[in-house]
Design an enzyme around this catalytic site. Structure first.
Site, short mmCIF file in Angstrom:
data_model
loop_
_atom_site.label_atom_id
_atom_site.label_comp_id
_atom_site.label_asym_id
_atom_site.label_seq_id
_atom_site.Cartn_x
_atom_site.Cartn_y
_atom_site.Cartn_z
N CYS A 65 0.88 -1.17 0.00
CA CYS A 65 0.00 0.00 0.00
C CYS A 65 0.91 1.22 0.00
O CYS A 65 2.04 1.14 -0.49
CB CYS A 65 -0.99 -0.03 1.16
N HIS A 98 14.17 -15.86 11.44
CA HIS A 98 13.88 -15.88 12.88
C HIS A 98 12.39 -15.90 13.20
O HIS A 98 11.98 -16.51 14.17
CB HIS A 98 14.50 -14.65 13.56
N HIS A 133 14.07 -20.35 17.62
CA HIS A 133 13.13 -19.42 16.98
C HIS A 133 11.73 -20.01 16.89
O HIS A 133 10.74 -19.28 16.94
CB HIS A 133 13.64 -19.02 15.60
C1 RB5 Z 1 -3.86 5.46 1.15
O1 RB5 Z 1 -3.94 6.86 1.07
C2 RB5 Z 1 -2.91 5.07 2.28
O2 RB5 Z 1 -3.47 5.39 3.51
C3 RB5 Z 1 -2.57 3.61 2.18
O3 RB5 Z 1 -2.02 3.32 0.94
C4 RB5 Z 1 -1.58 3.10 3.20
O4 RB5 Z 1 -0.42 3.86 3.21
C5 RB5 Z 1 -2.09 2.86 4.57
O5 RB5 Z 1 -1.39 2.39 5.47
#
Ligand code: RB5
Length: 148
Positions: A65, A98, A133
């Site tokens: 993300c 680990h 581990h």
């Molecule tokens: C999207 O704007 C953003 O919040 C998402 O891609 C991410 O970084 C969230 O953790």
């Protein structure tokens, strides 16, 4: 090896480039993310990839993300998932050796595609070391059982 990949709208291009990179290396990549630049809620693909790993539809997962944080937090809510956010290869390698991580996450707003490839290679080429581990990873599972 089958790898599940998931992403939000921020990481569509990085997901596509990484998919091609991994397929070129012989991995089978299953897409659980969005291919659109329309705003997309990252917990949706975080959960999908986490369930695919948990249910053995894929061997490992990769989540992307903006930062890797939100999508990994979502994945870590699924029992048995150990997702780690990495911005460099050393942590990625040690997280396999680990911590037996089964999902790797990173941020498309944080690192570039070449660093992402290095992190993925480092993670996929590492193996869980077991031994002491394993005891600690089992303790993490016990926390899930006590508090799930
Ligand atoms: C999207 O704007 C953003 O919040 C998402 O891609 C991410 O970084 C969230 O953790």
């Amino acid at each position: 090896m089958r790898i599940g990949i998931g992403n939000d709208h921020v990481a569509v291009e990085m997901k596509k480039e990484l998919t091609a990179y991994l397929e070129n290396k012989g991995y089978e990549v299953v897409n659980y993310g969005t291919d659109s630049s329309e705003s997309f809620h990252y917990p949706i693909s975080g959960e999908k990839v986490a369930l695919a790993v948990k249910n053995h539809e894929v061997d490992l997962g990769i989540l992307i993300c903006g930062t890797g944080v939100g999508i990994s937090l979502a994945a870590n809510k699924v029992n048995g998932i150990r997702a780690v956010v990495c911005s460099e290869p050393y942590t990625a390698k040690l997280s396999r050796e680990h911590n037996n991580t089964n999902i790797l996450a990173f941020g498309a707003r944080v690192i570039g595609i070449e660093m992402a490839k290095m992190i993925v290679d480092s993670w996929l080429n590492a193996e869980f070391m077991g031994g002491r581990h394993q005891i600690r990873v089992d303790m993490i599972g016990d926390i899930e059982k006590r508090n799930g």
